[in-house]
Design a protein around this motif. Structure first.
Motif, short mmCIF file in Angstrom:
data_model
loop_
_atom_site.label_atom_id
_atom_site.label_comp_id
_atom_site.label_asym_id
_atom_site.label_seq_id
_atom_site.Cartn_x
_atom_site.Cartn_y
_atom_site.Cartn_z
N GLU A 1 42.05 -7.90 31.83
CA GLU A 1 42.31 -6.72 31.00
C GLU A 1 41.94 -5.44 31.75
O GLU A 1 42.68 -4.46 31.73
CB GLU A 1 41.50 -6.82 29.69
N THR A 2 40.82 -5.49 32.42
CA THR A 2 40.37 -4.33 33.19
C THR A 2 41.28 -4.08 34.39
O THR A 2 41.62 -2.94 34.69
CB THR A 2 38.91 -4.56 33.63
N MET A 3 41.72 -5.16 35.03
CA MET A 3 42.60 -5.00 36.20
C MET A 3 43.94 -4.39 35.81
O MET A 3 44.48 -3.53 36.49
CB MET A 3 42.83 -6.35 36.88
N ASP A 4 44.48 -4.84 34.71
CA ASP A 4 45.83 -4.42 34.35
C ASP A 4 45.85 -3.06 33.64
O ASP A 4 46.84 -2.34 33.69
CB ASP A 4 46.47 -5.49 33.44
N ARG B 1 32.81 -3.29 31.20
CA ARG B 1 31.81 -3.34 30.13
C ARG B 1 32.51 -3.34 28.76
O ARG B 1 32.10 -4.04 27.85
CB ARG B 1 30.90 -2.12 30.25
N GLU B 2 33.56 -2.54 28.65
CA GLU B 2 34.28 -2.49 27.37
C GLU B 2 35.15 -3.71 27.15
O GLU B 2 35.16 -4.28 26.05
CB GLU B 2 35.12 -1.20 27.29
N SER B 3 35.89 -4.14 28.16
CA SER B 3 36.75 -5.30 27.92
C SER B 3 35.89 -6.54 27.67
O SER B 3 36.23 -7.37 26.83
CB SER B 3 37.75 -5.54 29.06
N PHE C 1 44.60 -1.13 24.10
CA PHE C 1 43.77 -2.32 23.86
C PHE C 1 44.70 -3.52 23.85
O PHE C 1 44.98 -4.10 22.80
CB PHE C 1 43.05 -2.21 22.50
N PRO C 2 45.22 -3.90 25.02
CA PRO C 2 46.36 -4.84 25.04
C PRO C 2 46.11 -6.16 24.30
O PRO C 2 46.88 -6.52 23.41
CB PRO C 2 46.57 -5.07 26.53
N LEU C 3 45.06 -6.87 24.64
CA LEU C 3 44.85 -8.17 23.99
C LEU C 3 44.38 -7.98 22.55
O LEU C 3 44.78 -8.72 21.65
CB LEU C 3 43.85 -9.02 24.77
#
Lengths: 493, 299
Positions: free
Chosen positions: A120-123, A129-131, A176-178
């Motif tokens: 999630e952070t990469m994309d 920390r948030e993801s 917030f994709p997922l």
């Protein structure tokens, strides 16, 4: 009368005697394919269009994977798969069996939480920390919460027999994709609908990972279909006659287009759109906590939050003090590599969004706002924006009226409760608001008069599966989360 | 119209509009003739205009804060008061419905049910919140609750048939929930809508909470749908073209749109608290809980 001399609050000094060592999260655990097809009828398929687009890491501008671009024929195929699954399997399955599939998906999300967080952070560019602590756990929890509803719907709405709608078309944003996928899919499944979901074109990867999890969970084929693409794919989904319901989260402009497009059809619609939340600081507030709340309100997820506290209202008597503290605090924010566990503010999601933010910053300056940015360095490669404050802002300034969707805060002042209520409500939006005061009766006065769907008192940007979320006015209609979130996917009553 | 006493000329009523608690004529100066089935003239009705509607929206917006802010109990009493006033003028409404081609039995039934419906919603005023509110057991150290709140200004084109019962059935849940409204009465059977305004006007309903216009839905539907200070639109006919155009124009400020086409207002499902919920928003409020039992304060 001699007024006591006012002391000008002094700036804190942050000497470079103490720095954080880099603490990057490893990427080794993330299994990515070079190319992803469309998840239709339980299988990854080549798109009819034959086209793929790349999804990049906005922190480094490196390519992560190629993703299929669904055209109208692909959309049609996905909708048909969802319809067949609805007619033949999902609408007939007892609630308690549906529940177990959804519980299973939740568990698998928990099992793969680390991989999903890093991806999630990469994309998307958000801090790990948030993801890790917010997006992914909340997504899993959302499935877990709604799973339990599947066999209890008779208790949700008194004197009604709840009935599913059919096929839901769901379009979600890139912030917030997922989590947004979970907000959409979980209640729809619990209520017995089947789904065609389209993630945002800049952040499709965790949704595709979710597709793999869904495959692994054994959910019957076609119950959830995930197709990737940009605006044209979304439009084809909205216009497809086989869709019974559209659920959209995104910009107000696109929301209005969708509302128009569903005119003359029987498609049910829920919209979760933009916001321009007021965050209101009274003189009797616990100021240090309030400053943390301001920071969290506007800089959480780089300000890519529809409910961001992007309009700050500070009571005049504490204005100087709050601004001083705020300027000090943004100096301490760490902007940079989203995968670093110390990072507070990661990468802006896309070049396009960074351009939008920059445009608004220059508008803010042009309209007479006084800009203050953190002096922090930002990485050369990737898309970054320093945390930015604007003072000397008035109600009519565009940075105080329009959603920027970035780390840019417009600050105004007020004297009385009535004045700030008037100012806070003077917006076309109505998604969220924040109030900071130590006085209980004032909290209730404010929270009942602010015209917004979510009000945070002495806190900000908190989310929970049991807590309904959604807006008033041009922030959209319908709620996601809680028992109220079920009604978006049940026949009207 | 028949004279009640020989040699006495009946005084006819001028049917005007009802805006902000007053009875103005339409600013447009236009009228249309209400007739019965035989084509006999019943009255000259105001043909309400865009400007009348805009005036009514201003009145409704102005009244919203006060009405929404009233105690729910008080709103219940006022709705009950409307029922009382309607009961007292039962004969007049039966007479008017009969002028518009209802049989006496039909008219009685419609008026009686309208009164009962007002009583029904009077009772809901301080109860639906309890049914549809929730305290949400969030996983963090916060107290969190969700309550329904009124949407704001609601514009409704009330049913063409059942000109009294339809109007009451659409209006009552809207104002029971604390909204203010603009209603366009039945075009073909308009008498009761304005006579009902007189009932409203003597029921302690604050001016502007209910505004009633007469005129042509074909002209006014799009004006209802595209006004930027209206929060929700209700339309009750099965005309799919008008439905589509309302929905399309409502998008300009993301209005909530409800179609009550084909509703049988005489049936049991012609009333329910879900009609109230159609013009409610859910508001969720969060507050941290201090560190009790080691939960941790989450400012």
């Amino acid at each position: 009368m001699q007024l006591p001399k006012k002391k000008t609050p002094k700036a804190l000094k942050f000497n470079a005697t103490f720095t954080y060592a880099p603490a990057p999260e490893s990427k080794s655990h993330v299994k990515l394919q070079e190319q992803y097809g469309l998840f239709i009828n339980g299988k990854f398929e080549k798109p009819n269009s034959g086209k793929y687009f790349e999804t990049i890491n906005p922190a480094t501008e490196e390519k992560l994977a190629m993703v299929a671009d669904a055209n109208a024929k692909d959309v049609d195929k996905a909708v048909k798969a969802a319809r067949t699954a609805y007619d033949k399997v999902w609408s007939k399955m007892p609630g308690k069996e549906r529940a177990k599939y959804i519980f299973r998906i939740s568990r698998m999300l928990q099992e793969k939480a680390r991989e999903l967080s890093v991806l999630e952070t990469m994309d998307g560019g958000k801090p790990i920390r948030e993801s890790r602590d917010i997006d992914i756990p909340l997504a899993a929890n959302h499935f877990f919460y709604y799973a339990g509803w599947a066999d209890k719907l008779d208790y949700a709405f008194p004197n009604q027999q709840p009935k599913s709608l059919g096929v839901a078309g769901q379009i979600i944003p890139w912030n917030f994709p997922l989590l947004m996928a979970a907000w959409k899919i979980a209640p729809a499944l619990a209520t017995g609908n089947t789904i065609v979901l389209k993630p945002a074109e800049t952040t499709p990867l965790t949704a595709l990972k979710l597709a793999e999890i869904i495959q692994e969970s054994g959910l019957p084929e076609g119950v959830v279909n995930i197709i990737t693409g940009a605006g044209a794919t979304g439009a084809a989904l909205v216009q497809h006659p086989g869709i019974d319901k559209i659920a959209f989260t995104g910009s107000t402009d696109v929301g209005k287009l969708i509302q128009r497009a569903t005119a003359g059809t029987n498609k049910r619609l829920t919209l979760e759109l933009g916001g321009k939340a007021a965050n209101i600081i009274f003189e009797d507030a616990p100021l240090d906590q309030a400053v943390e709340g301001i920071i969290n309100g506007i800089f959480f997820n780089q300000g890519h939050v529809c409910c961001a506290g992007s309009r700050l209202f500070v009571q005049e008597s504490v204005y100087q003090k709050v601004i001083r503290k705020l300027k000090d605090r943004i100096e301490t924010l760490i902007v940079g590599d989203p995968l670093d566990k110390n990072t507070d503010i990661g990468a802006i999601n896309s070049k396009q969004q960074l351009d939008t933010i920059k445009k608004y910053i220059s508008i803010g300056i042009k309209e007479g706002g006084e800009i203050h940015e953190s002096s922090c360095a930002i990485p050369k490669k990737g898309f970054y924006c320093r945390p930015t404050l604007f003072t000397n802002v008035s109600q009519s300034h565009r940075i105080a009226r329009e959603e920027i969707f970035g780390p840019v805060l417009a600050i105004q002042t007020f004297r009385t409760d009535d004045e700030v209520i008037e100012k806070a409500n003077n917006t076309a939006y109505g998604l969220s608001a924040g109030v900071w005061t130590d006085k209980g009766s004032k909290i209730f006065n404010m929270t009942s008069k602010l015209r917004a769907g979510v009000i945070w008192a002495n806190t900000f940007n908190k989310f929970d599966p049991t807590s309904p979320f959604g807006g008033y006015k041009e922030s959209g209609f319908g709620r996601e989360g809680g028992v109220q979130g079920l009604s978006a996917y049940l026949k009207s009553f | 119209m028949k004279a009640t006493t020989p040699n006495r000329l009946t005084v006819l009523k001028t049917y005007k509009l009802f805006i902000a608690g007053a009875f103005p004529r339409t600013e447009s100066g236009r009228y249309y003739i209400a007739t019965n089935k035989k084509g006999e003239q019943l009255a000259n009705m105001c043909q309400g205009s865009k400007k009348d509607f805009r005036d009514a929206v201003v009145a409704a917006r102005g009244a919203f804060k006060g009405w929404a802010g009233r105690a729910a109990f008080n709103r219940g009493q006022i709705l009950y008061r409307i029922a009382e006033m309607l009961e007292g003028r039962r004969a007049q409404f039966i007479e008017e419905l009969m002028q518009q081609d209802a049989t006496r039995a039909e008219a009685q039934r419609e008026v009686d049910l309208s009164i009962d419906r007002l009583v029904y919603y009077a009772g809901w005023c301080d109860k639906f919140q309890q049914i549809f509110s929730s305290v949400n057991p969030v996983a963090s150290a916060h107290f969190n609750f969700s309550v329904p709140e009124p949407m704001g200004v609601v514009a409704a084109i009330v049913p063409q048939n059942d000109s009294l019962l339809g109007l009451v059935s659409v209006m009552a849940p809207v104002i029971a929930g604390g909204n203010t409204c603009i209603l366009l009465g039945s075009e073909s059977k308009p008498l009761c809508s304005i006579t009902f305004a007189e009932v409203i006007n003597s029921s302690d309903v604050p001016g502007g909470v209910v505004n009633i216009l007469t005129g042509k839905p074909s002209e006014l539907a799009s004006i209802f749908a595209n006004h930027m200070d209206v929060n929700a639109v209700i339309y009750c006919e099965n005309d799919t073209k008008t439905q589509a155009s309302i929905k399309e124009q409502a998008a300009e400020n993301v209005k909530r749109v409800h179609f009550y086409a084909g509703k049988n207002w005489y049936k049991e499902d012609g009333q329910s608290p879900y009609f109230i919920m159609d013009t409610q928003e859910i508001k969720t409020t969060w507050h941290p809980i201090e560190n009790i039992g080691g939960g941790g304060s989450k400012y």
